[in-house]
Motif scaffolding. Structure first.
Motif, short mmCIF file in Angstrom:
data_model
loop_
_atom_site.label_atom_id
_atom_site.label_comp_id
_atom_site.label_asym_id
_atom_site.label_seq_id
_atom_site.Cartn_x
_atom_site.Cartn_y
_atom_site.Cartn_z
N SER A 185 0.84 -1.20 0.00
CA SER A 185 0.00 0.00 0.00
C SER A 185 0.87 1.25 0.00
N ALA A 186 1.94 1.22 0.80
CA ALA A 186 2.81 2.38 0.91
C ALA A 186 3.46 2.71 -0.43
N ASP A 238 -8.84 6.49 6.06
CA ASP A 238 -7.90 6.62 7.16
C ASP A 238 -8.50 7.42 8.31
N ALA A 243 -0.62 1.58 6.03
CA ALA A 243 0.10 1.56 4.75
C ALA A 243 1.02 0.36 4.61
#
Length: 229
Positions: free
Chosen positions: A22-23, A103, A110
């Motif tokens: 995800s990051a 979020d 992440a």
């Protein structure tokens, strides 16, 4: 730019793909907010009118096929691949805004495992992983591949075999950071991959490992103590 997740092959067997996190995905999209975000799956692009219908975040605990406990966090992004008139692929900036809203409401890790759920509203929903991303002049294209099932004891054994074939400097690193991660709490005496991994680790024979498991149970510390490691 092509952000690629590596596929590694060892002794004729395929190891799990190193998926885009995800990051990595979000940080790459930050630089291309105005470009169209296009997901590609099953050899074709999603329709321009696709929706992000749901984002789920969860923590899971399980027991793998070798009786080893597992725990992880995972984020599911659901794509609804439908056909609507007068719509274009959403810009990457809109996708990022959706994630920011998630979020704020439920939290977004992440570093969590990233899974995509895709359906056209008619066919059953399928699950995918983000394998690679290509940045084009007017679009960012994220390639999804089907997420297969796997045997974790087998995967750990294959990873250990790869480290044996790597240069010494790399193998040494593997035996620390990755090696510690691979050391699970239990030894699956009925799994040949797990037995061979433990035999190589302790310098004992596979029959000796199986005998130790039968004698003291499958707790790794007790097995290794029995083997005199």
């Amino acid at each position: 730019m092509d952000t690629l997740a590596n596929t590694r092959s060892v002794v004729g067997a395929l190891l799990p793909v190193e998926e885009l996190s995800s990051a990595a995905l979000l940080s790459s999209l930050e630089a291309h907010k105005d470009k169209s975000l296009i997901f590609n799956y099953d050899g074709r692009d999603v329709r321009p009118s696709y929706h992000v219908t749901e984002v789920k975040a969860g923590s899971f605990r399980s027991l793998d096929c070798g009786a080893n406990p597992e725990s992880w966090s995972e984020t599911f992004i659901q794509l609804w691949d439908i056909d609507e008139e007068n719509r274009r692929h959403m810009p990457a900036g809109k996708f990022l805004a959706i994630i920011r809203k998630v979020d704020e409401a439920v939290g977004f890790d992440a570093q969590a495992k990233l899974t995509f759920e895709v359906s056209d509203g008619v066919r059953p929903m399928q699950i995918y992983r983000a394998e690679r991303m290509i940045t084009e002049e007017t679009a960012v294209r994220v390639y999804l591949s089907a997420r297969p099932s796997s045997c974790k004891p087998r995967d750990r054994w294959l990873a250990e075999q790869q480290s044996c074939c790597a240069p010494k400097a790399v193998a040494k690193k593997s035996n620390t950071a990755r090696g510690r991660k691979q050391d699970r709490a239990r030894v699956a005496g009925g799994q040949d991959y797990e037995v061979q991994y433990e035999a190589k680790k302790t310098g004992k024979s596979a029959p000796a490992v199986k005998k130790a498991v039968k004698k003291v149970g499958n707790a790794r510390k007790r097995v290794e103590k029995r083997l005199g490691r």
